[in-house]
Design an enzyme around this catalytic site. Structure first.
Site, short mmCIF file in Angstrom:
data_model
loop_
_atom_site.label_atom_id
_atom_site.label_comp_id
_atom_site.label_asym_id
_atom_site.label_seq_id
_atom_site.Cartn_x
_atom_site.Cartn_y
_atom_site.Cartn_z
CG ASP A 122 -2.20 0.84 0.91
OD1 ASP A 122 -2.15 1.67 -0.02
OD2 ASP A 122 -3.22 0.68 1.60
C1 BGC Z 1 -5.10 3.09 0.18
C2 BGC Z 1 -5.31 2.02 -0.87
C3 BGC Z 1 -5.22 2.61 -2.25
C4 BGC Z 1 -3.88 3.30 -2.38
C5 BGC Z 1 -3.63 3.88 -3.75
C6 BGC Z 1 -3.89 3.92 -0.08
O1 BGC Z 1 -3.83 5.03 0.76
O2 BGC Z 1 -5.02 2.47 1.45
O3 BGC Z 1 -6.55 1.39 -0.68
O4 BGC Z 1 -5.39 1.61 -3.20
O5 BGC Z 1 -3.79 4.34 -1.43
O6 BGC Z 1 -4.39 4.99 -4.00
#
Ligand code: BGC
Length: 764
Positions: A292
């Site tokens: 993530d």
């Molecule tokens: C979130 C994810 C997301 C990623 C990309 C993160 O802050 O937890 O769910 O896919 O950002 O945008």
């Protein structure tokens, strides 16, 4: 073997030329698998370590940014081969521009474009929690398929969806992104989503690679606070939280995203047991794992490593292939290889998995495959996509209360529409609506104006802002939507409007930014200023219909006690207005059922139906039992609950036998009749309780469900087939066991309103 050697030799020859012809050559191969392997392995032998780390690097573009960090020189990194993947960039024109940069790099390896296509791309569907309330896997698959068709036409290859985190604490704002509290329903939806996104083959231009997230257990942060610690027994993990991830993997999901949280002391992103032993070795996952947003870097804050170098080493050695936005792999893994802290073979294996995804998507054949302006024009927000979004929105609404059949609303008399969600468009598409444009959403007011033309007289007052909490307003950047007049003035205006009406429809709730990421709340009620409005209007003594917009279960005790009709509308997406209007006036019959329990008070959370008895089960008359002094144990609205404008009667509940052996099939049948005078849908739920287990068992566990359409007066027999394998659970030794004994089997309208019987299981 000889053929393979020849193929490799041919590639060797071609490599000396340009890598575009390399790619063209790839197109002509017949034996896809052997050629893919030869092609990718050969490509890897040509890559410098920097280029390899580039394939393990994912940066956000500056088109939209979804996290705290932005890298300035990402475009230069693409050209130098130090960045092989981009997220937050879409449209054929923009992705083409960036792909052009990749084609200037030495090896011309195409970029992979990812994005959060969570509940639709441009045609926005209901938030996932809402959509899960449809209990309809075909609808879930359809919305993913449409999202994939629009996203792929808009330059994208890869979505960070489905989010399959089981969630039992509504304070956590990200409950909005998942399918609720139950592993069986969650698994069914996870499978449907993967199927919808990926279709039968990624080679199909209309499909995109899915990414199951957030692996793992992100839905169980202590105290419902986002990013917080997760501390969980192995049994709870395997019986409850892990099944939806596994279901998505089994359905063929091509990638997995590691979660921000730690799991029993080890952050998911450094968790070798999770990423390698379980995911790859036990579950057989063959795709790639991405972190993530900056979650490798965040390990320094977690405190399991001293610095980013150690974090990168820990992540790679755990089995993480791609670093989202953190630049840790690019910055530190070279020296880690030199110091032999990581193996080059592990880096190569990770690179292989990323290139494999690009191969499967057809990008080596044509890096611009998804950059077709004409296709984008034809495929996005088409009438049929909007129609599907409306159908899904209708199916997602849950009728929570309907005293004296006040709903559906008659299209006559003077109807007052009051509340910050009547004319609102901004919030309708919900959080994580990615490329969705809220100005394209249809408001309830527009739909109501059309519906009532020449019939009922309608009037409007906003009555309250979504919130008057100035700190929250600032945090959510909603200043421009705020009416600067005082709360009192707004309420008085609404009272004047409501006092002239025969019935009042009020649309209240949370703004879209009050749920989603980094949006945990300690008070999960309707904001205080809106409650003042509701109570003031209620004091007029007019009948009120309450429409709720929100991204999580709310505490609604006062509302339930005082308001005759309550319809949960979540955030329903682009077609919110027409969908709500149809249900409001009875052009559609609501059929959604809750997939998360609604607590009476935030003090009860986490709250979920599949709880354990304890040694002192709840008994209000006994002091020393498991309960609160000030409130019942039960939720206000239980899991599986939802009303209809018609009624359903359940009868003739029977099992094919009462004694079963291992490998027998339990067949449970029920007759269901629509006893009202409207057609409708009913979701029938089957639960089981294993009365005695070597480890204690939940009081009920959902095992099966079926949604049936019944015309007014119609009856149907519905039979469920349950295998004894579905009665297995992980015991204290982490063995998936089937234990003989007595079981209760329940069938009903929701987890509480059930008919029950028992059966015996013998043998091992
Ligand atoms: C979130 C994810 C997301 C990623 C990309 C993160 O802050 O937890 O769910 O896919 O950002 O945008």
């Amino acid at each position: 073997m000889i053929n393979l050697t020849k193929t490799i030799a041919a590639f060797m020859f071609l490599i000396g030329m340009s890598h575009l012809s390399y790619a063209q050559k790839a197109k002509k191969q017949n034996n896809q698998l052997a050629n893919k392997e030869a092609f990718i392995q050969e490509l890897i032998t040509k890559m410098t370590l920097d280029e390899k780390l580039g394939q393990l690097t994912l940066y956000t573009s500056d088109m939209s940014v979804t996290g705290p960090v932005m890298r300035d020189n990402y475009k230069q990194d693409i050209i130098s081969g130090r960045c092989g993947n981009i997220f937050n960039a879409y449209t054929p024109a923009y992705t083409r521009k960036l792909q052009d940069l990749a084609m200037q790099s030495r090896l011309k390896i195409p970029l992979l474009f990812g994005y959060d296509v969570i509940h639709g791309h441009k045609t926005i569907f209901p938030i996932p929690l809402g959509e899960s309330c449809a209990w309809d896997t075909l609808l879930s698959e359809q919305s993913a398929k449409i999202a994939a068709a629009e996203a792929s036409a808009d330059g994208l290859h890869w979505t960070y969806s489905p989010m399959v985190d089981v969630a039992r604490d509504p304070r956590w704002g990200r409950v909005a992104e998942g399918s609720g509290e139950d592993p069986v329903l969650g698994s069914a939806i996870a499978r449907a989503k993967v199927k919808g996104y990926q279709g039968s083959s990624l080679k199909n231009k209309e499909s995109i690679l899915s990414c199951v997230k957030h692996f793992a257990l992100y839905g169980a942060p202590v105290a419902g606070r986002d990013y917080n610690t997760v501390d969980m027994s192995m049994q709870n993990m395997f019986n409850v939280y892990l099944p939806p991830y596994k279901a998505a993997i089994d359905a063929g999901a091509g990638s997995v995203m590691s979660s921000f949280n730690e799991i029993n002391g080890v952050p998911a992103t450094a968790n070798k047991w999770l990423m390698t032993d379980l995911l790859r070795n036990q579950w057989g996952f063959k795709g790639f794992v991405v972190t993530d947003y900056t979650s490798i870097n965040e390990m320094v804050n977690h405190g399991n490593v001293a610095n980013e170098y150690e974090a990168g080493v820990a992540a790679l050695n755990a089995g993480i292939d791609m670093d989202m936005q953190g630049a840790v792999y690019m910055t530190y893994l070279k020296s880690a290889v030199e110091k032999k802290a990581v193996k080059i073979t592990d880096i190569d294996a990770a690179v292989y998995r990323v290139l494999d995804a690009k191969w499967q998507l057809g990008l080596f054949e044509d890096p611009y495959l998804y950059c077709d302006e004409n296709r984008a024009k034809k495929s996005i927000m088409t009438p049929s996509n909007l129609q599907a979004a409306e159908e899904t929105a209708i199916a997602s609404m849950v009728l929570l209360k309907n005293e004296n059949k006040i709903l559906p609303l008659k299209n006559e008399g003077q109807i007052a529409f009051i509340g910050p969600f009547i004319k609102n468009k901004r919030d309708l598409i919900g959080n994580w609506s990615g490329a969705g444009n809220w100005t394209q959403a249809s408001s309830l007011w527009d739909a109501v104006v059309a519906k009532t033309a020449g019939k009922a007289n309608i009037s409007y007052a906003m009555g309250a802002n979504v919130t008057d909490d100035t700190v929250l307003i600032q945090k959510m950047h909603i200043q421009e939507f705020i009416d600067k007049r005082s709360s009192e003035t707004l309420i008085n205006e609404a009272l004047t409007v409501a006092s002239k009406a025969t019935i009042v429809v009020m649309a209240l709730g949370e703004s879209e930014g009050m749920s989603g990421e980094a949006a945990s709340r300690s008070d999960i009620g309707i904001p205080a200023n809106q409650m003042l409005l509701l109570k003031a209007i209620h004091a007029l003594g007019k009948p009120i219909i309450l429409l709720l917009s929100n991204g999580r279960p709310l505490t609604l005790s006062w509302e339930n006690d005082h308001i005759p009709a309550i319809l949960e509308t979540w955030f329903l997406g682009t077609q919110s207005g027409p969908a709500i209007c149809k249900v409001l006036f009875g052009d559609a019959n609501p059929s959604g059922k809750l997939t998360m329990s609604f607590p009476r008070s935030v003090g009860q959370v986490p709250i979920y139906y599949a709880a354990k008895h304890t040694g002192r089960p709840f008994d209000n008359s006994q002091k020393y039992t498991s309960k609160y002094l000030d409130i019942d144990n039960t939720p206000l609205y239980p899991f599986g609950f939802g009303l209809s404008y018609t009624q359903f009667n359940y009868s003739n509940f029977k099992l094919n036998q009462t004694q079963y052996k291992v490998n027998d099939t339990i067949v449970a049948c029920i007759e269901i009749q629509n006893t009202g005078n409207r057609d409708g849908y009913e979701t029938i739920q089957l639960y089981v309780q294993d009365l005695v287990g070597s480890s204690t068992r939940p009081v009920k566990e959902l095992k099966k469900f079926a949604k049936v359409a019944l015309k007014a007066g119609q009856s149907k027999q519905v039979c469920f087939k349950l295998t004894t394998d579905e009665l297995r659970f992980y015991n204290a030794n982490m063995e998936r066991v089937l234990e003989p004994g007595t079981f209760k089997l329940f069938i009903g309208k929701n987890v509480v309103d059930v008919m029950e019987t028992t059966f015996e299981l013998s043998g091992q």
